[in-house]
Design a protein around this motif. Structure first.
Motif, short mmCIF file in Angstrom:
data_model
loop_
_atom_site.label_atom_id
_atom_site.label_comp_id
_atom_site.label_asym_id
_atom_site.label_seq_id
_atom_site.Cartn_x
_atom_site.Cartn_y
_atom_site.Cartn_z
N ASP A 84 0.76 -0.88 0.06
CA ASP A 84 -0.11 0.17 -0.12
C ASP A 84 0.74 1.55 0.57
O ASP A 84 1.93 0.59 -0.25
CB ASP A 84 -0.86 0.05 1.15
CG ASP A 84 -0.24 0.33 2.59
OD1 ASP A 84 0.75 0.12 2.23
OD2 ASP A 84 -0.61 -0.14 3.78
N GLU A 85 -0.19 1.96 -0.28
CA GLU A 85 0.62 3.87 -0.27
C GLU A 85 1.87 3.64 0.16
O GLU A 85 3.10 4.41 1.06
CB GLU A 85 0.46 4.93 -0.24
CG GLU A 85 0.61 5.99 -0.44
CD GLU A 85 0.11 7.44 -1.14
OE1 GLU A 85 0.50 8.55 -0.88
OE2 GLU A 85 -1.51 6.66 -1.14
N GLU A 86 1.02 4.13 2.41
CA GLU A 86 2.35 4.13 3.36
C GLU A 86 2.97 3.25 3.58
O GLU A 86 4.18 3.76 3.88
CB GLU A 86 0.90 3.81 4.57
CG GLU A 86 1.61 4.03 5.74
CD GLU A 86 0.29 3.91 7.31
OE1 GLU A 86 1.05 3.29 8.54
OE2 GLU A 86 -0.49 4.29 6.69
N GLY A 87 3.07 1.36 3.09
CA GLY A 87 3.98 0.98 3.22
C GLY A 87 5.43 1.70 1.86
O GLY A 87 6.45 1.35 3.03
N ALA A 88 5.22 1.72 0.82
CA ALA A 88 5.47 2.20 0.21
C ALA A 88 6.48 3.42 0.27
O ALA A 88 7.55 3.53 0.41
CB ALA A 88 5.07 1.89 -1.22
N LYS A 89 5.45 4.34 1.31
CA LYS A 89 6.78 5.59 1.47
C LYS A 89 7.54 5.21 2.52
O LYS A 89 8.04 6.16 2.72
CB LYS A 89 5.24 6.45 2.10
CG LYS A 89 6.03 7.61 2.29
CD LYS A 89 4.49 8.58 2.70
CE LYS A 89 5.10 10.09 2.87
NZ LYS A 89 3.81 11.23 2.97
N GLU B 85 13.39 9.95 -4.41
CA GLU B 85 12.82 10.85 -3.90
C GLU B 85 11.46 11.81 -4.66
O GLU B 85 10.14 11.84 -4.75
CB GLU B 85 13.65 11.96 -2.81
CG GLU B 85 12.57 13.27 -2.16
CD GLU B 85 12.66 14.34 -1.39
OE1 GLU B 85 12.24 13.90 -0.06
OE2 GLU B 85 14.12 14.76 -1.12
N GLN B 86 12.12 11.08 -6.35
CA GLN B 86 11.67 12.34 -7.59
C GLN B 86 10.00 11.00 -7.75
O GLN B 86 9.25 11.61 -8.54
CB GLN B 86 12.28 12.27 -8.84
CG GLN B 86 13.85 13.70 -7.76
CD GLN B 86 15.15 12.79 -9.33
OE1 GLN B 86 14.64 12.00 -10.53
NE2 GLN B 86 15.71 14.34 -8.93
N LEU B 87 10.60 10.05 -7.16
CA LEU B 87 9.20 8.87 -7.45
C LEU B 87 8.45 8.97 -6.71
O LEU B 87 8.56 9.09 -5.52
CB LEU B 87 9.78 7.23 -7.44
CG LEU B 87 11.02 7.20 -8.28
CD1 LEU B 87 11.84 5.73 -8.57
CD2 LEU B 87 10.43 7.12 -9.78
N SER B 88 7.26 8.79 -7.32
CA SER B 88 5.76 8.52 -6.10
C SER B 88 6.10 7.23 -5.12
O SER B 88 6.72 6.73 -6.04
CB SER B 88 4.41 7.97 -7.55
OG SER B 88 4.42 7.44 -8.10
N PRO B 89 5.75 7.63 -4.14
CA PRO B 89 5.77 6.36 -3.64
C PRO B 89 5.14 4.92 -4.58
O PRO B 89 5.49 4.44 -4.91
CB PRO B 89 4.90 6.46 -2.72
CG PRO B 89 4.71 7.82 -2.23
CD PRO B 89 4.51 8.79 -3.43
N GLU B 90 4.20 5.14 -5.15
CA GLU B 90 3.73 3.43 -5.65
C GLU B 90 4.70 3.63 -6.57
O GLU B 90 4.87 2.08 -7.39
CB GLU B 90 1.91 4.32 -6.82
CG GLU B 90 0.68 4.50 -4.98
CD GLU B 90 1.03 6.09 -4.79
OE1 GLU B 90 1.72 6.76 -5.33
OE2 GLU B 90 0.02 6.54 -3.59
N GLU B 91 5.05 3.67 -7.76
CA GLU B 91 5.42 3.91 -8.41
C GLU B 91 7.11 3.52 -7.78
O GLU B 91 7.89 2.18 -8.24
CB GLU B 91 6.79 5.20 -9.31
CG GLU B 91 6.09 5.42 -10.24
CD GLU B 91 6.33 7.73 -10.70
OE1 GLU B 91 6.15 7.51 -11.66
OE2 GLU B 91 6.63 8.47 -9.86
#
Length: 136
Positions: free
Chosen positions: A29-34, A48-54
């Motif tokens: 999920d987004e929180e885990g990826a972040k 840091e340039q990537l979104s957490p999902e990417e």
């Protein structure tokens, strides 16, 4: 020949471990990826340039590709070893650069960092595969 019996344990354990790790990140999920991304940014600020999902998708795909390469006998050992060495080096760098993972000496793992300190074993396996000599 890319496959030799004495390399089987090294390729099998590291490949299965990394493939499973990547597979488990497919549904991240987004929180885990972040959270994973924030740790990685400590060592590689460009992430840091990537979104957490990417980041999560790329990490999962990369781990699954590396794990598959290690488990596939036709992939040359030196190539698999190079991939594992590069990946494990990045993991060890993240471990060393993430606050709270090491004791005050900056090397020995803290209680929190023990789980990440095991990546040094992956680095050792990668180097063993990379430095392995072919039999003539």
């Amino acid at each position: 020949m890319a496959f030799a019996l004495h390399r089987l344990p090294l390729r099998l354990v590291s490949g299965a471990f990394i493939l499973n790790s990547g597979y488990s990140k497919l549904g991240l999920d987004e929180e885990g990826a972040k959270g994973l991304q924030q740790m990685a940014v400590n060592a590689i600020p460009q992430l840091e340039q990537l979104s957490p999902e990417e980041f999560g998708k790329y990490l999962a795909a990369g781990e699954m590709a590396l794990g598959t390469a290690l488990l596939t006998p036709i992939v040359p050992t030196k190539l698999a070893g190079l991939g594992l060495t590069a990946f494990a080096s990045a993991l060890v760098w993240v471990y060393l650069r993430t606050p709270g993972m090491t004791e005050s000496d900056g090397v020995r793992p803290s209680q929190q960092g023990t789980a990440m300190a095991k990546d040094i074993f992956l680095l050792g396996i990668g180097l063993a595969l990379l430095l392995d000599k072919k039999k003539r």
